[in-house]
Design a protein around this motif. Structure first.
Motif: not given
Length: 202
Positions: A111-112, A114-116, A164, A168, A171
């Motif tokens: 998840g991290t 996908a976010a960063i 990403a 995502m 995830w």
């Protein structure tokens, strides 16, 4: 590919590292979170048959615990099968929380990423824009530096999104899969408790 890496330079390396980690985590979780491995069909029926025929022996409980994550949850109940209903449920819930924690392993990392990843792509875009502006000198534009800045800006932005989006998707898929496993394990554990205490027929 090597030409792209050479054209972009160091801003692409964190994105490549993130993509390698994301692919590894997706493969690992896809193998680990198979339904047949987590909540195998027929396990509860076998446990109930053994319980009714031979009782909850230590060997049977150990065999069930080593079978699968669902087996660990059921084994926690079997260890307290002669205890009051609430104590049996409490032991199942404690083990269930530990099992869910293990099922969620590495999901925070995925998840991290996908976010960063878009943010790392944006950082590359900013670095590319700095190079573009730096190429504008008093004597005119430096074509090589201008091309370098454009390459950094475009490639890092695109690669950040390419990483990403699938990260995502997977995830969210793994989160939904684990939620369905939890519901399934809860229902089977409740059935075990009710059958063990004579509130329900197997």
């Amino acid at each position: 590919m090597f030409a792209i890496i050479q054209a972009v330079g160091w801003p692409i390396w964190p994105l490549i590292l993130a993509s390698v980690i994301a692919v590894a985590l997706i493969i690992e979780r896809s193998i680990t979170l198979r339904r047949a491995r987590v909540v195998p069909a027929g396990l509860l029926d076998n446990v109930l048959n053994d319980l009714q025929q031979d009782g909850a022996s230590a060997a049977m409980i150990e065999r069930v615990a080593l079978h699968s994550p669902l087996g660990r949850v059921l084994a926690a109940g079997l260890r307290n099968v002669n205890s009051p209903r609430e104590m049996m449920k409490e032991s199942i819930e404690e083990t269930g929380r530990a099992v869910v924690h293990e099922l969620e392993r590495f999901l925070t990392t995925l998840g991290t990423i996908a976010a960063i990843s878009p943010l790392m792509g944006l950082l590359g875009t900013i670095i590319g824009m700095i190079d573009i502006f730096a190429s504008q000198g008093v004597s005119g534009a430096n074509p090589a530096q201008l091309a370098q800045g454009i390459s950094i800006a475009l490639y890092t932005t695109g690669l950040g999104l390419i990483i990403a989006i699938p990260a995502m998707i997977f995830w969210r898929h793994f989160r939904a899969l684990i939620d369905s496993f939890v519901i399934d394990m809860e229902q089977q554990a409740i059935k075990l408790v009710e059958v063990a205490h004579g509130e329900r027929r197997a």
